[in-house]
Scaffold this motif. Sequence first.
Motif, PDB file in Angstrom:
ATOM      1  N   VAL A   1    -134.832 -27.478 -17.866  1.00 58.94           N
ATOM      2  CA  VAL A   1    -133.275 -28.416 -18.602  1.00 58.94           C
ATOM      3  C   VAL A   1    -133.211 -29.875 -19.515  1.00 58.94           C
TER       4      VAL A   1
ATOM      5  N   GLY B   1    -121.889 -22.633  -7.214  1.00 59.43           N
ATOM      6  CA  GLY B   1    -123.127 -23.967  -7.145  1.00 59.43           C
ATOM      7  C   GLY B   1    -123.931 -23.046  -8.693  1.00 59.43           C
ATOM      8  N   SER B   2    -124.786 -24.188  -9.469  1.00 60.42           N
ATOM      9  CA  SER B   2    -125.015 -23.615 -10.886  1.00 60.42           C
ATOM     10  C   SER B   2    -127.034 -22.707  -9.818  1.00 60.42           C
ATOM     11  N   GLN B   3    -126.739 -23.329  -8.872  1.00 61.14           N
ATOM     12  CA  GLN B   3    -128.083 -22.672  -7.978  1.00 61.14           C
ATOM     13  C   GLN B   3    -127.913 -21.137  -7.665  1.00 61.14           C
TER      14      GLN B   3
ATOM     15  N   ASN C   1    -134.677 -32.781 -14.529  1.00 60.82           N
ATOM     16  CA  ASN C   1    -134.678 -33.410 -13.199  1.00 60.82           C
ATOM     17  C   ASN C   1    -136.172 -32.796 -13.244  1.00 60.82           C
TER      18      ASN C   1
ATOM     19  N   ARG D   1    -118.944 -27.359  -5.203  1.00 59.62           N
ATOM     20  CA  ARG D   1    -120.130 -26.100  -4.988  1.00 59.62           C
ATOM     21  C   ARG D   1    -119.600 -24.670  -6.451  1.00 59.62           C
TER      22      ARG D   1
ATOM     23  N   ASP E   1    -130.656 -25.594 -17.761  1.00 56.95           N
ATOM     24  CA  ASP E   1    -129.750 -25.965 -17.135  1.00 56.95           C
ATOM     25  C   ASP E   1    -129.642 -27.088 -17.244  1.00 56.95           C
TER      26      ASP E   1
ATOM     27  N   TYR F   1    -137.802 -28.740 -11.753  1.00 56.73           N
ATOM     28  CA  TYR F   1    -136.577 -28.641 -10.656  1.00 56.73           C
ATOM     29  C   TYR F   1    -137.441 -27.366  -9.048  1.00 56.73           C
TER      30      TYR F   1
ATOM     31  N   PRO G   1    -127.570 -29.686 -15.971  1.00 60.56           N
ATOM     32  CA  PRO G   1    -126.263 -30.385 -14.965  1.00 60.56           C
ATOM     33  C   PRO G   1    -126.185 -31.562 -15.314  1.00 60.56           C
ATOM     34  N   TYR G   2    -126.679 -32.243 -16.297  1.00 56.45           N
ATOM     35  CA  TYR G   2    -127.250 -33.516 -16.230  1.00 56.45           C
ATOM     36  C   TYR G   2    -126.763 -33.686 -17.740  1.00 56.45           C
TER      37      TYR G   2
ATOM     38  N   SER H   1    -121.431 -30.136 -10.099  1.00 51.16           N
ATOM     39  CA  SER H   1    -122.359 -30.852  -8.794  1.00 51.16           C
ATOM     40  C   SER H   1    -122.263 -32.405  -8.248  1.00 51.16           C
ATOM     41  N   LYS H   2    -123.004 -33.334 -10.074  1.00 45.58           N
ATOM     42  CA  LYS H   2    -123.109 -33.847 -10.448  1.00 45.58           C
ATOM     43  C   LYS H   2    -121.733 -34.672 -10.736  1.00 45.58           C
TER      44      LYS H   2
ATOM     45  N   SER I   1    -122.775 -27.711 -13.861  1.00 44.88           N
ATOM     46  CA  SER I   1    -122.335 -27.424 -12.904  1.00 44.88           C
ATOM     47  C   SER I   1    -121.258 -28.782 -12.622  1.00 44.88           C
TER      48      SER I   1
HETATM   49  C1  LIG Z   1    -131.966 -28.829 -12.135  1.00 51.85           C
HETATM   50  C2  LIG Z   1    -130.976 -28.750 -11.671  1.00 51.85           C
HETATM   51  N1  LIG Z   1    -129.945 -27.786 -11.582  1.00 51.85           N
HETATM   52  C3  LIG Z   1    -129.716 -26.677 -10.372  1.00 51.85           C
HETATM   53  C4  LIG Z   1    -128.751 -27.477  -9.629  1.00 51.85           C
HETATM   54  C5  LIG Z   1    -127.954 -27.038  -7.941  1.00 51.85           C
HETATM   55  O1  LIG Z   1    -127.029 -27.501  -8.745  1.00 51.85           O
HETATM   56  P1  LIG Z   1    -125.520 -27.309  -8.091  1.00 51.85           P
HETATM   57  O2  LIG Z   1    -124.870 -27.654  -6.258  1.00 51.85           O
HETATM   58  O3  LIG Z   1    -124.521 -26.620  -8.930  1.00 51.85           O
HETATM   59  O4  LIG Z   1    -125.958 -25.766  -7.302  1.00 51.85           O
HETATM   60  C6  LIG Z   1    -129.516 -28.774  -9.666  1.00 51.85           C
HETATM   61  C7  LIG Z   1    -129.152 -29.788  -8.000  1.00 51.85           C
HETATM   62  O5  LIG Z   1    -129.999 -30.417  -7.823  1.00 51.85           O
HETATM   63  C8  LIG Z   1    -130.947 -29.551 -10.471  1.00 51.85           C
HETATM   64  O6  LIG Z   1    -131.447 -30.053 -10.378  1.00 51.85           O
END
Ligand SMILES: Cc1ncc(COP(=O)(O)O)c(C=O)c1O
Length: 408
Positions: free
Chosen positions: A172, A98-100, A177, A251, A205, A124, A207-208, A243-244, A241
């Motif tokens: 971001v 995950g990018s987290q 976010n 992950r 960051d 975020y 993801p979107y 994820s979205k 990521s």
């Molecule tokens: C701005 C931002 N960065 C990172 C993440 C984490 O994403 P990941 O599922 O890739 O860990 C999110 C998830 O909501 C997010 O909104």
Amino acid sequence: MSITFSQPFAEPKGSPIRELFPYLSLPGMISFAGGYPSPSLFDSEGLRDAAAEALTAGGVAFQYGSTEGDVSLREQLSALMAHRGLDCPSGRILVTTGSQQAFDIVVRVLMNRGDVAYVETPAYPATIQALALAGTRIVQVPVDSDGLNVATLEEMLRAACPKDRPKILYTVPTFSNPCGTRLSLDRRERLVQLALEFEFVIVEDDPYSELAFTDERLLPIYAVASRCVTPEQNPVVYLSSLSKTVAPALRIGWMVASPAVLRRSAIAKQTMDLCTSPVSQAIAASYLASGRYPATVASACAEYGRRMSTMATALQSHLGNRVQFDKPTGGMFLWGRMGDGIDPTRVFKEAVDLGVVYVPGHAFYASNPDANTFRFSYAAPDCKQIETGVARFAEALEKAGSALANSD
Ligand SMILES: Cc1ncc(COP(=O)(O)O)c(C=O)c1O
């Protein structure tokens, strides 16, 4: 026995969004809370085929993998990056869980206790949480409807004495976010100049950015910087990521950065999880190789665009000027503000009682929150649920308003 916890975990704060989870399982509850992709948009068939292929490919998916990540996945990610206008060879990508995890690694590799992190605000919450646990000093940089306010940032940088200057700046820039805003190209260029002048790392960051509702595309800040510096000198650490756009359960996140940052990041990751799940990586690589990704993203853009418009129209028709918001042009979030003279805690309580949950705005600030703000995600609920949810929110505002009037 009494356990003595490490200093950051003596009195830790959990994620304010994850604390809303118990509400989500209440019967009939409509959630505008988490940044969850819509389950109806998962390409289940494509993912099933990718999983079948990954699991029959000679057993490598069941073995430990390299910390940097599976070679074929990194090649696929390199191609995906090129499509976003960011050219980087697969060797300059670190796959993360995950990018987290990528952000946590950046904090470990770059930040000492007491170091300053500039953070776009509202931000975020998991970023604030990671920086707070690392004992950094968080300085909030305001945003406006074009994203990070780079002119204010410049004033802050010029006014700060050397010990208060940031080591990193977190943003971001594309469909943020929580605000859903997009940083203009001019601001991206200026931001890079400031990073080079004041020597801080920009953590971008992202993801979107592929979830766009218009055809306009902006270069990642990393790519803007690479027009004027070598990869070794690039001040940007780029995170993204699947994820979205594909599925959060995989992950799969990744980092693009200078070789010096990447090498240290791989070492930091070794002590976290040795490697990102090879099963997940193999599924992601097969899925990206299958050629289904562009169509999946295109249907997500169309559906999220529809849901966002439904939400904006419903807010406008139920509440008019009692709430202010900008219509996002991509991503998953609408950021709003209710007028002063209303108790936001009361509104939230009434809303939950009426069957709609969202994230109160204070969750997105490290300090001095604007408590009258809120974040709605339009990604997971369908259009009918969005209309019902907004009607419930309007009723909650009404009830909280009359409760306030009666107590005067
Ligand atoms: C701005 C931002 N960065 C990172 C993440 C984490 O994403 P990941 O599922 O890739 O860990 C999110 C998830 O909501 C997010 O909104």
